[in-house]
Design a protein around this motif. Structure first.
Motif, PDB file in Angstrom:
ATOM      1  N   LEU A   1      67.210  69.494  53.109  1.00 49.14           N
ATOM      2  CA  LEU A   1      66.885  68.795  51.871  1.00 49.14           C
ATOM      3  C   LEU A   1      65.568  69.260  51.259  1.00 49.14           C
ATOM      4  N   GLY A   2      64.889  70.160  51.944  1.00 49.20           N
ATOM      5  CA  GLY A   2      63.620  70.655  51.432  1.00 49.20           C
ATOM      6  C   GLY A   2      63.804  71.782  50.429  1.00 49.20           C
ATOM      7  N   GLU A   3      62.706  72.247  49.911  1.00 44.36           N
ATOM      8  CA  GLU A   3      62.752  73.336  48.938  1.00 44.36           C
ATOM      9  C   GLU A   3      62.320  74.635  49.608  1.00 44.36           C
ATOM     10  N   GLY A   4      62.800  75.749  49.038  1.00 42.08           N
ATOM     11  CA  GLY A   4      62.403  77.054  49.553  1.00 42.08           C
ATOM     12  C   GLY A   4      63.241  77.487  50.740  1.00 42.08           C
ATOM     13  N   LEU A   5      62.755  78.493  51.456  1.00 37.96           N
ATOM     14  CA  LEU A   5      63.484  79.060  52.582  1.00 37.96           C
ATOM     15  C   LEU A   5      63.625  78.047  53.714  1.00 37.96           C
ATOM     16  N   ASN A   6      64.770  78.059  54.351  1.00 37.63           N
ATOM     17  CA  ASN A   6      65.036  77.152  55.454  1.00 37.63           C
ATOM     18  C   ASN A   6      64.704  77.861  56.764  1.00 37.63           C
ATOM     19  N   PRO A   7      63.730  77.370  57.534  1.00 37.90           N
ATOM     20  CA  PRO A   7      63.336  78.063  58.767  1.00 37.90           C
ATOM     21  C   PRO A   7      64.453  78.127  59.810  1.00 37.90           C
ATOM     22  N   ASP A   8      65.394  77.163  59.784  1.00 39.16           N
ATOM     23  CA  ASP A   8      66.521  77.212  60.715  1.00 39.16           C
ATOM     24  C   ASP A   8      67.431  78.387  60.379  1.00 39.16           C
ATOM     25  N   PHE A   9      67.676  78.608  59.109  1.00 35.81           N
ATOM     26  CA  PHE A   9      68.507  79.736  58.691  1.00 35.81           C
ATOM     27  C   PHE A   9      67.797  81.063  58.968  1.00 35.81           C
ATOM     28  N   GLU A  10      66.495  81.048  58.739  1.00 33.39           N
ATOM     29  CA  GLU A  10      65.705  82.249  59.006  1.00 33.39           C
ATOM     30  C   GLU A  10      65.765  82.609  60.498  1.00 33.39           C
ATOM     31  N   ARG A  11      65.731  81.596  61.326  1.00 30.06           N
ATOM     32  CA  ARG A  11      65.782  81.815  62.777  1.00 30.06           C
ATOM     33  C   ARG A  11      67.138  82.382  63.195  1.00 30.06           C
ATOM     34  N   LEU A  12      68.215  81.875  62.594  1.00 23.73           N
ATOM     35  CA  LEU A  12      69.545  82.374  62.949  1.00 23.73           C
ATOM     36  C   LEU A  12      69.723  83.820  62.479  1.00 23.73           C
ATOM     37  N   GLU A  13      69.176  84.137  61.319  1.00 25.90           N
ATOM     38  CA  GLU A  13      69.288  85.509  60.818  1.00 25.90           C
ATOM     39  C   GLU A  13      68.542  86.483  61.722  1.00 25.90           C
ATOM     40  N   LYS A  14      67.423  86.047  62.278  1.00 23.51           N
ATOM     41  CA  LYS A  14      66.687  86.892  63.226  1.00 23.51           C
ATOM     42  C   LYS A  14      67.495  87.075  64.510  1.00 23.51           C
ATOM     43  N   CYS A  15      68.183  86.018  64.953  1.00 26.43           N
ATOM     44  CA  CYS A  15      69.061  86.148  66.120  1.00 26.43           C
ATOM     45  C   CYS A  15      70.148  87.183  65.835  1.00 26.43           C
ATOM     46  N   LYS A  16      70.689  87.132  64.642  1.00 25.14           N
ATOM     47  CA  LYS A  16      71.720  88.109  64.268  1.00 25.14           C
ATOM     48  C   LYS A  16      71.173  89.527  64.327  1.00 25.14           C
ATOM     49  N   GLN A  17      69.993  89.740  63.794  1.00 22.10           N
ATOM     50  CA  GLN A  17      69.398  91.077  63.816  1.00 22.10           C
ATOM     51  C   GLN A  17      69.271  91.595  65.245  1.00 22.10           C
ATOM     52  N   GLU A  18      68.830  90.728  66.140  1.00 16.81           N
ATOM     53  CA  GLU A  18      68.667  91.130  67.544  1.00 16.81           C
ATOM     54  C   GLU A  18      70.013  91.446  68.185  1.00 16.81           C
ATOM     55  N   VAL A  19      71.012  90.606  67.918  1.00 18.64           N
ATOM     56  CA  VAL A  19      72.344  90.822  68.486  1.00 18.64           C
ATOM     57  C   VAL A  19      72.941  92.131  67.970  1.00 18.64           C
ATOM     58  N   CYS A  20      72.849  92.355  66.685  1.00 19.43           N
ATOM     59  CA  CYS A  20      73.418  93.574  66.100  1.00 19.43           C
ATOM     60  C   CYS A  20      72.727  94.823  66.637  1.00 19.43           C
ATOM     61  N   ARG A  21      71.423  94.722  66.813  1.00 21.46           N
ATOM     62  CA  ARG A  21      70.669  95.869  67.325  1.00 21.46           C
ATOM     63  C   ARG A  21      71.009  96.130  68.795  1.00 21.46           C
ATOM     64  N   LYS A  22      71.074  95.089  69.587  1.00 23.43           N
ATOM     65  CA  LYS A  22      71.293  95.245  71.032  1.00 23.43           C
ATOM     66  C   LYS A  22      72.735  95.626  71.366  1.00 23.43           C
ATOM     67  N   PHE A  23      73.706  95.062  70.605  1.00 28.76           N
ATOM     68  CA  PHE A  23      75.111  95.252  70.961  1.00 28.76           C
ATOM     69  C   PHE A  23      75.872  96.104  69.941  1.00 28.76           C
ATOM     70  N   ASP A  24      75.141  96.679  69.012  1.00 31.18           N
ATOM     71  CA  ASP A  24      75.698  97.637  68.059  1.00 31.18           C
ATOM     72  C   ASP A  24      76.804  97.035  67.190  1.00 31.18           C
ATOM     73  N   PHE A  25      76.574  95.831  66.687  1.00 29.01           N
ATOM     74  CA  PHE A  25      77.482  95.242  65.714  1.00 29.01           C
ATOM     75  C   PHE A  25      77.101  95.708  64.311  1.00 29.01           C
ATOM     76  N   ASP A  26      78.074  95.798  63.428  1.00 31.80           N
ATOM     77  CA  ASP A  26      77.844  96.109  62.023  1.00 31.80           C
ATOM     78  C   ASP A  26      77.251  94.855  61.361  1.00 31.80           C
ATOM     79  N   ALA A  27      76.041  94.956  60.860  1.00 27.88           N
ATOM     80  CA  ALA A  27      75.343  93.788  60.308  1.00 27.88           C
ATOM     81  C   ALA A  27      76.044  93.209  59.084  1.00 27.88           C
TER      82      ALA A  27
END
Length: 251
Positions: free
Chosen positions: A187-213
């Protein structure tokens, strides 16, 4: 015709949500431009008539939180007849004893809430024993807000669970990550830190396991914040009350 929000019919509500999704997609930064966005209409507690009407408006993906309700709707003869291409997402918690029933869902598209090795192993074993040749797409649910009462694996343990699913669960196909962010952030304004955290998890997973981002999915964003989620890289938004109206729970 079923009314969704006040006097607004489901057809108009769905059209408005799809329009907002397109507008949000157009505003995304270059890194997210090639990511397609799926709308999952969350139909929990809603009658099959509402699902059929939404389907007739062009929606194909529907989300349910409760195994029994999902099973009943997916096997309903009228839904099967009138919604032949419907695809179901499971987005709730599941008891161990209900896993077989969940996996028997007709047209199960993605189970979004796998959050432990135990659940992954039980699902894989059930598929091996009871559903010969069947493979189910799953997402790893991540507790990005560190709320103790919320399901999901801790972000720092995501890679371990991903590796386990890839190496030990051949009947599960990992397609992405999912989160339910904090209501305060939603309900806040601006970037959501929870979404930002999940996107960083995705970056790590894609890098480590060679998924297409561009193809590895992020399921984040609901009625109150799906536009923000899209701007932050979501490929799967779960919208319920904005399409169907407020839910009515049995007392």
């Amino acid at each position: 015709m079923i009314r969704a929000m006040g006097d607004i019919p489901i057809s108009l509500s769905a059209t408005q949500v799809l329009s907002k999704i397109k507008q949000a997609c157009d505003k995304r930064k270059e890194a997210f431009k090639n990511i397609n966005v799926r709308l999952v209409a969350v139909s929990k507690t809603k009658p099959k008539s509402a699902i059929i009407e939404a389907y007739n408006c062009g929606l194909r993906y529907f989300g349910e939180n409760y195994v029994n309700e999902l099973s009943e709707k997916s096997h309903d003869p009228e839904v099967i007849e009138k919604c032949p291409d419907i695809k179901w997402h499971f987005i709730g918690r599941v008891q161990k004893k209900q896993i077989n029933k969940l996996l028997a869902t007709r047209n199960l598209s993605i189970w979004e809430t796998v959050d432990s090795q135990v659940v992954a192993d039980l699902a894989n074993g059930s598929l091996e024993r009871n559903f010969a040749g069947k493979k189910v797409s799953v997402m790893v649910q991540v507790n990005t807000s560190d709320e103790p009462n919320k399901a999901g694996i801790e972000p720092e343990n995501v890679n371990n669970l991903v590796e386990h699913i890839i190496s030990k669960c051949p009947h599960l196909e990992l397609v992405g990550l999912m989160t339910i962010g904090s209501i305060n952030h939603s309900l806040g304004e601006g970037l959501n830190p929870d979404f930002e955290r999940l996107e960083k998890c995705k970056q790590e997973v894609c890098r480590k396991f060679d998924f297409d981002a561009d193809k590895f999915e992020l399921s984040m964003g609901m009625s109150s914040d799906f536009e923000t989620a899209i701007l932050m890289g979501s490929s799967n938004v779960r919208v319920g009350s904005t399409i169907f109206g407020q839910r009515e729970y049995k007392k």
